[in-house]
Design a protein around this motif. Structure first.
Motif, mmCIF file in Angstrom:
data_model
loop_
_atom_site.group_PDB
_atom_site.id
_atom_site.type_symbol
_atom_site.label_atom_id
_atom_site.label_comp_id
_atom_site.label_asym_id
_atom_site.label_seq_id
_atom_site.Cartn_x
_atom_site.Cartn_y
_atom_site.Cartn_z
ATOM 1 N N GLU A 143 -81.237 -2.343 9.429
ATOM 2 C CA GLU A 143 -81.969 -3.513 9.992
ATOM 3 C C GLU A 143 -82.580 -3.901 11.180
ATOM 4 O OE1 GLU A 143 -78.223 -5.613 8.624
ATOM 5 O OE2 GLU A 143 -78.223 -6.743 10.346
ATOM 6 N N GLY A 144 -83.013 -4.976 10.840
ATOM 7 C CA GLY A 144 -83.336 -5.253 12.553
ATOM 8 C C GLY A 144 -84.051 -4.925 13.143
ATOM 9 N N GLY A 145 -85.252 -5.050 14.441
ATOM 10 C CA GLY A 145 -86.230 -5.100 14.823
ATOM 11 C C GLY A 145 -86.200 -3.791 16.352
ATOM 12 N N CYS A 146 -86.265 -3.633 17.610
ATOM 13 C CA CYS A 146 -85.789 -3.237 18.170
ATOM 14 C C CYS A 146 -85.827 -4.353 19.358
ATOM 15 C CB CYS A 146 -87.184 -1.524 18.939
ATOM 16 S SG CYS A 146 -86.578 -0.834 17.392
ATOM 17 N N CYS A 147 -84.993 -4.883 20.596
ATOM 18 C CA CYS A 147 -85.491 -5.411 21.321
ATOM 19 C C CYS A 147 -84.486 -4.986 22.813
ATOM 20 C CB CYS A 147 -83.962 -6.882 21.050
ATOM 21 S SG CYS A 147 -82.442 -6.705 20.885
ATOM 22 N N ASN A 148 -84.626 -4.081 22.657
ATOM 23 C CA ASN A 148 -83.885 -2.893 23.767
ATOM 24 C C ASN A 148 -84.208 -1.578 23.502
ATOM 25 O OD1 ASN A 148 -82.044 -1.747 22.372
ATOM 26 N ND2 ASN A 148 -80.422 -3.627 22.909
ATOM 27 N N GLU A 149 -83.977 -0.745 24.347
ATOM 28 C CA GLU A 149 -84.209 0.419 24.731
ATOM 29 C C GLU A 149 -83.521 1.626 24.058
ATOM 30 O OE1 GLU A 149 -85.244 2.254 29.172
ATOM 31 O OE2 GLU A 149 -83.467 1.807 28.287
ATOM 32 N N GLU A 150 -82.394 0.705 23.774
ATOM 33 C CA GLU A 150 -81.023 1.887 22.492
ATOM 34 C C GLU A 150 -81.497 1.711 21.195
ATOM 35 O OE1 GLU A 150 -77.170 0.728 23.850
ATOM 36 O OE2 GLU A 150 -76.830 1.019 21.301
ATOM 37 N N ASN A 151 -82.332 0.182 20.958
ATOM 38 C CA ASN A 151 -82.759 1.084 19.541
ATOM 39 C C ASN A 151 -83.706 0.893 19.686
ATOM 40 O OD1 ASN A 151 -82.233 -3.135 19.073
ATOM 41 N ND2 ASN A 151 -81.508 -2.003 19.123
ATOM 42 N N VAL A 152 -84.857 1.245 20.276
ATOM 43 C CA VAL A 152 -85.627 2.441 20.138
ATOM 44 C C VAL A 152 -85.903 3.605 19.819
ATOM 45 C CG1 VAL A 152 -87.927 3.349 20.792
ATOM 46 C CG2 VAL A 152 -87.357 0.664 20.958
ATOM 47 N N GLN A 153 -84.468 4.074 20.810
ATOM 48 C CA GLN A 153 -83.958 5.462 20.648
ATOM 49 C C GLN A 153 -82.774 5.488 19.508
ATOM 50 O OE1 GLN A 153 -81.428 5.806 24.301
ATOM 51 N NE2 GLN A 153 -83.091 6.227 25.500
ATOM 52 N N THR A 154 -82.433 4.604 18.699
ATOM 53 C CA THR A 154 -81.844 5.032 17.923
ATOM 54 C C THR A 154 -83.286 4.806 15.940
ATOM 55 O OG1 THR A 154 -79.833 3.184 18.713
ATOM 56 C CG2 THR A 154 -79.806 3.938 15.945
ATOM 57 N N LEU A 155 -84.035 4.204 16.690
ATOM 58 C CA LEU A 155 -84.749 3.753 15.829
ATOM 59 C C LEU A 155 -85.528 5.770 15.272
ATOM 60 C CD1 LEU A 155 -86.444 2.594 12.950
ATOM 61 C CD2 LEU A 155 -87.882 1.816 15.084
ATOM 62 N N VAL A 156 -86.100 6.148 16.912
ATOM 63 C CA VAL A 156 -86.701 7.312 17.169
ATOM 64 C C VAL A 156 -85.929 8.303 16.285
ATOM 65 C CG1 VAL A 156 -87.645 9.260 18.221
ATOM 66 C CG2 VAL A 156 -88.388 6.462 18.454
ATOM 67 N N GLU A 157 -84.454 8.131 16.180
ATOM 68 C CA GLU A 157 -83.458 9.738 16.103
ATOM 69 C C GLU A 157 -83.830 9.167 13.899
ATOM 70 O OE1 GLU A 157 -79.319 10.532 16.600
ATOM 71 O OE2 GLU A 157 -80.293 8.947 18.408
ATOM 72 N N PHE A 158 -83.453 7.870 13.759
ATOM 73 C CA PHE A 158 -83.347 7.336 12.177
ATOM 74 C C PHE A 158 -84.993 8.576 11.614
ATOM 75 C CE2 PHE A 158 -80.484 5.196 9.963
ATOM 76 C CZ PHE A 158 -79.517 5.217 10.821
ATOM 77 N N ARG A 159 -85.432 8.118 12.149
ATOM 78 C CA ARG A 159 -87.105 8.852 11.631
ATOM 79 C C ARG A 159 -87.314 10.507 11.689
ATOM 80 N NH1 ARG A 159 -90.581 7.469 8.943
ATOM 81 N NH2 ARG A 159 -89.483 9.030 7.882
ATOM 82 N N GLU A 160 -86.449 11.042 13.079
ATOM 83 C CA GLU A 160 -86.927 12.220 13.168
ATOM 84 C C GLU A 160 -84.948 12.521 11.758
ATOM 85 O OE1 GLU A 160 -85.930 12.837 16.908
ATOM 86 O OE2 GLU A 160 -87.898 12.641 17.022
ATOM 87 N N SER A 161 -84.275 12.224 11.665
ATOM 88 C CA SER A 161 -83.536 12.218 10.961
ATOM 89 C C SER A 161 -83.309 12.360 9.238
ATOM 90 C CB SER A 161 -82.083 11.975 11.693
ATOM 91 O OG SER A 161 -81.140 12.594 12.806
#
Ligand code: SF4
Ligand code: SF4
Ligand code: SF4
Lengths: 184, 239
Positions: free
Chosen positions: A61-79
């Motif tokens: 849910e949601g796009g990326c508005c800050n650095e932490e969102n990007v890190q979390t999303l990348v982690e989701f992709r990897e996991s």
């Protein structure tokens, strides 16, 4: 009895309002059915904040508005084996992306300095290092990582989420009927 | 009649008359060709290209292309539909379309074309252009963020209302709709009853004070895909 492991589903709210998670809860009694067939991985639903195992599906849910969102999303992709962008915010930035037509500095000044209802005696824009750094604009999920399916809506109807989950958990492609492709 | 003949549309044989466009002939036969800039009450413009079809193997705009005897038209063809999907997606990313907070949502033709083509996301990056909102008129709002430059308002004002309130200005990415003679919309000539106010396919020209008038579930395209009216008109004729 042979123990077959249930597929794991992770969920996250990035730059979203949690409305899409509300829609997930809106599955009502089907939510119990869902918890019979899947195990929740990292998700606000069980308050699990780390990936302790690989997941079959990640609902974003949601796009990326800050650095932490990007890190979390990348982690989701990897996991996760499959990522599903849930809702307009994840799909195209949604309401938070309305700031994309303006420079970030203007948005911060309006929010913390110049806005009519602002009370901020320090006269400073919050800059604590603990705060995740804002991005120049809001990026949608597929600007950052590969997304396998998009479920439109603000939020998508519970039926949309249900049909998509049932399809991917039974290794079928997601084909939404006309009634469920809606952008609001 | 010497000036009438048949053409084939996706394999179906239909009647057509000399001087008709492909759009007119198919419409009469109850076949829907998706379109955005075309409007039944306005002169064809051929600019949005959503109505692209293959006619005798060539891609043409159905709203301006005249029919020819024995013409072979492909409308619901995978290649044609893929083009249309791209055009629709480009219209979305070129403007600022935040459907969740748009009063036109549910009754919007651009959105309905996205639904019809099963579009769930665009693969193109959003441009997020900076555009103005003109709220100077007491009853009418001009929301440039959602304008798709179809030119319906221009043609309606000029040809139906006889006023020329709207016109195009600028080129390329800077092309936009402008209001004639005045810098703003509070133009002495523009009236709520004007055709130009009611033909906008998207939420760019809106009547003020209406807000979200129709509940979700009862709006034009909530259940019926765009074009169902054209196709049901065919069923009426068949039975
Ligand atoms: S898509 Fe709508 S409901 Fe979902 S997070 Fe965004 S604003 Fe909230
Ligand atoms: S004009 Fe149509 S496509 Fe654009 S935001 Fe409004 S409903 Fe969505
Ligand atoms: S304002 Fe509406 S009718 Fe006029 S060109 Fe833009 S989209 Fe078309």
């Amino acid at each position: 009895m042979p123990h077959t492991k249930k597929p794991r589903v992770a969920t996250v709210s990035l730059a979203g309002c949690f409305g899409c998670h509300m829609s997930l809860l809106d599955l009502d009694e089907r939510f119990l059915q869902l918890s019979d067939i899947v195990e929740f991985g990292r998700s606000p639903i069980n308050d699990l904040r780390r990936f302790n195992e690989r997941c079959r599906v990640g609902l974003i849910e949601g796009g990326c508005c800050n650095e932490e969102n990007v890190q979390t999303l990348v982690e989701f992709r990897e996991s996760c084996d499959l990522l599903i962008a849930v809702g307009e915010c994840a799909i195209m930035g949604g309401i938070p992306a309305m700031r994309n037509t303006l420079p970030l500095a203007d948005c911060l000044e309006e929010a913390y300095l110049d806005g009519r209802s602002v009370y901020n005696p320090s006269g400073r824009i919050p800059d604590d290092p603990e705060l995740p750094l804002l991005l120049d604009r809001v990026y949608c999920a597929h600007d950052v990582v590969k997304i396998d399916y998009h479920l439109p809506g603000c939020p998508p109807q519970a039926d949309t989420i249900w049909q998509a989950l049932v399809a991917v958990l039974s290794d079928n492609p997601v084909n939404l009927p006309y009634e469920l492709v809606k952008y609001d | 009649m010497t000036d009438s003949f048949t053409i084939r549309v996706d394999g179906r044989v239909i009647e057509a008359r000399q001087g008709q466009t492909i759009m007119e002939a198919t419409e009469q036969a109850g076949i829907y060709i998706p379109r955005l800039c075309d409007h039944p009450d306005l002169r064809a413009h051929g600019s949005c290209r959503i109505c692209t079809v293959l006619a005798n193997g060539r891609s043409v705009a159905a709203c301006t292309q005249p029919v020819e005897r024995d013409m072979e038209v492909k409308n619901r063809h995978p290649r044609v539909e893929a083009w249309r999907r791209q055009l629709i997606a480009m219209l979305f990313v070129e403007g600022n379309h935040f459907c969740p907070c748009c009063e036109k949502s549910g009754n919007c033709e651009l959105q309905a074309l996205g639904y019809l083509h099963g579009m769930t996301a665009t693969q193109h990056p959003h441009l997020f252009p900076r555009r103005a909102v003109d709220g100077s008129h007491p009853d009418i709002l001009l929301e440039h963020n959602r304008c798709v430059l179809c030119g319906r308002c221009v043609r309606a004002s000029r040809d139906v209302d006889g006023k020329q309130v709207f016109q195009f200005a600028g080129r390329g990415l800077n092309r936009h709709i402008t209001v004639n003679t005045e810098a703003q919309l509070d133009h002495p000539g523009l009236d709520l009853k004007d055709k130009a106010v009611s033909v906008c396919p998207v939420g760019a020209i809106l009547k003020k004070h209406k807000h979200y008038g129709v509940p979700v579930g009862e709006r034009k395209f909530d259940h019926d895909p765009i074009g169902s009216d054209v196709e049901s008109h065919d069923q009426d004729k068949v039975t």
